[in-house]
Design a protein around this motif. Structure first.
Motif, PDB file in Angstrom:
ATOM      1  N   UNK A 192     -10.365  -7.976   0.780  1.00  0.00           N
ATOM      2  CA  UNK A 192     -10.731  -8.097  -0.632  1.00  0.00           C
ATOM      3  C   UNK A 192      -9.840  -7.176  -1.449  1.00  0.00           C
ATOM      4  N   UNK A 193      -9.283  -7.714  -2.527  1.00  0.00           N
ATOM      5  CA  UNK A 193      -8.421  -6.934  -3.413  1.00  0.00           C
ATOM      6  C   UNK A 193      -9.032  -6.954  -4.815  1.00  0.00           C
ATOM      7  N   UNK A 194      -9.660  -5.850  -5.227  1.00  0.00           N
ATOM      8  CA  UNK A 194     -10.207  -5.798  -6.583  1.00  0.00           C
ATOM      9  C   UNK A 194      -9.084  -5.579  -7.588  1.00  0.00           C
ATOM     10  N   UNK A 195      -9.067  -6.361  -8.661  1.00  0.00           N
ATOM     11  CA  UNK A 195      -7.984  -6.283  -9.634  1.00  0.00           C
ATOM     12  C   UNK A 195      -8.351  -5.537 -10.911  1.00  0.00           C
ATOM     13  N   UNK A 196      -9.602  -5.211 -11.103  1.00  0.00           N
ATOM     14  CA  UNK A 196      -9.995  -4.533 -12.328  1.00  0.00           C
ATOM     15  C   UNK A 196     -10.069  -5.509 -13.485  1.00  0.00           C
ATOM     16  N   UNK A 248     -20.124  -3.255  -8.606  1.00  0.00           N
ATOM     17  CA  UNK A 248     -20.053  -4.381  -7.671  1.00  0.00           C
ATOM     18  C   UNK A 248     -18.619  -4.625  -7.218  1.00  0.00           C
ATOM     19  N   UNK A 249     -17.661  -4.537  -8.153  1.00  0.00           N
ATOM     20  CA  UNK A 249     -16.252  -4.717  -7.794  1.00  0.00           C
ATOM     21  C   UNK A 249     -15.822  -3.669  -6.776  1.00  0.00           C
ATOM     22  N   UNK A 250     -16.214  -2.436  -6.985  1.00  0.00           N
ATOM     23  CA  UNK A 250     -15.825  -1.363  -6.057  1.00  0.00           C
ATOM     24  C   UNK A 250     -16.470  -1.547  -4.684  1.00  0.00           C
ATOM     25  N   UNK A 251     -17.706  -1.998  -4.676  1.00  0.00           N
ATOM     26  CA  UNK A 251     -18.366  -2.258  -3.386  1.00  0.00           C
ATOM     27  C   UNK A 251     -17.675  -3.402  -2.651  1.00  0.00           C
ATOM     28  N   UNK A 252     -17.416  -4.493  -3.338  1.00  0.00           N
ATOM     29  CA  UNK A 252     -16.730  -5.627  -2.713  1.00  0.00           C
ATOM     30  C   UNK A 252     -15.323  -5.246  -2.268  1.00  0.00           C
ATOM     31  N   UNK A 253     -14.668  -4.361  -3.027  1.00  0.00           N
ATOM     32  CA  UNK A 253     -13.322  -3.924  -2.694  1.00  0.00           C
ATOM     33  C   UNK A 253     -13.218  -3.155  -1.394  1.00  0.00           C
ATOM     34  N   UNK A 254     -14.349  -2.693  -0.880  1.00  0.00           N
ATOM     35  CA  UNK A 254     -14.360  -1.989   0.400  1.00  0.00           C
ATOM     36  C   UNK A 254     -14.335  -2.946   1.588  1.00  0.00           C
ATOM     37  N   UNK A 255     -14.551  -4.228   1.328  1.00  0.00           N
ATOM     38  CA  UNK A 255     -14.535  -5.212   2.410  1.00  0.00           C
ATOM     39  C   UNK A 255     -13.106  -5.539   2.824  1.00  0.00           C
ATOM     40  N   UNK A 256     -12.871  -5.787   4.106  1.00  0.00           N
ATOM     41  CA  UNK A 256     -11.528  -6.158   4.553  1.00  0.00           C
ATOM     42  C   UNK A 256     -11.075  -7.460   3.892  1.00  0.00           C
ATOM     43  N   UNK A 278      -5.914 -18.820  -0.434  1.00  0.00           N
ATOM     44  CA  UNK A 278      -6.422 -17.672  -1.168  1.00  0.00           C
ATOM     45  C   UNK A 278      -7.726 -18.062  -1.836  1.00  0.00           C
ATOM     46  N   UNK A 279      -8.741 -17.270  -1.637  1.00  0.00           N
ATOM     47  CA  UNK A 279     -10.022 -17.486  -2.312  1.00  0.00           C
ATOM     48  C   UNK A 279     -10.136 -16.478  -3.436  1.00  0.00           C
ATOM     49  N   UNK A 280     -10.582 -16.952  -4.580  1.00  0.00           N
ATOM     50  CA  UNK A 280     -10.697 -16.093  -5.753  1.00  0.00           C
ATOM     51  C   UNK A 280     -12.151 -16.055  -6.196  1.00  0.00           C
ATOM     52  N   UNK A 281     -12.645 -14.867  -6.426  1.00  0.00           N
ATOM     53  CA  UNK A 281     -13.977 -14.669  -6.980  1.00  0.00           C
ATOM     54  C   UNK A 281     -13.803 -13.994  -8.328  1.00  0.00           C
TER      55      UNK A 281
END
Length: 99
Positions: free
Chosen positions: A28-32, A18-26, A2-5
């Motif tokens: 990627x799970x944005x946590x808020x 930026x979180x919402x944009x990255x969350x659109x990538x396969x 697991x990679x964490x950013x």
């Protein structure tokens, strides 16, 4: 593996966008804002972005199981010594019953 950013920034600096944009990538799970995880989610059982209460969210229940063997093993009041059970938001739903 697991990679964490970790994405951090000051208020109104564009981190949510930026979180919402990255969350659109396969994959990627944005946590808020996970800073609120203990009080609002575990203790207060507020709703997740999926619409379910924290105690009913399949994603967060899987996280709790993997990290702690279930959220029932976490003493949230030890993590949040300044917050009492009666002062946490949403406590009318009570402590998450599922592990």
């Amino acid at each position: 593996m697991v990679r964490v950013l970790f994405l951090g920034g000051l208020g109104r600096s564009g981190t949510t966008l930026l979180e919402r944009l990255l969350g659109e990538l396969p994959g990627v799970v944005p946590l808020g804002e996970v800073v609120h995880l203990w009080e609002r989610d575990i203790a207060g059982d507020e709703r997740c972005a999926c619409g379910d209460h924290f105690s009913e969210c399949g994603f967060w229940q899987a996280v709790g199981e993997k990290a702690f063997g279930g959220w029932r093993h976490v003493d949230v009041w030890r993590v949040l010594p300044c917050v009492t059970p009666s002062s946490a938001r949403g406590t009318s739903r009570g402590w998450p019953a599922s592990g």
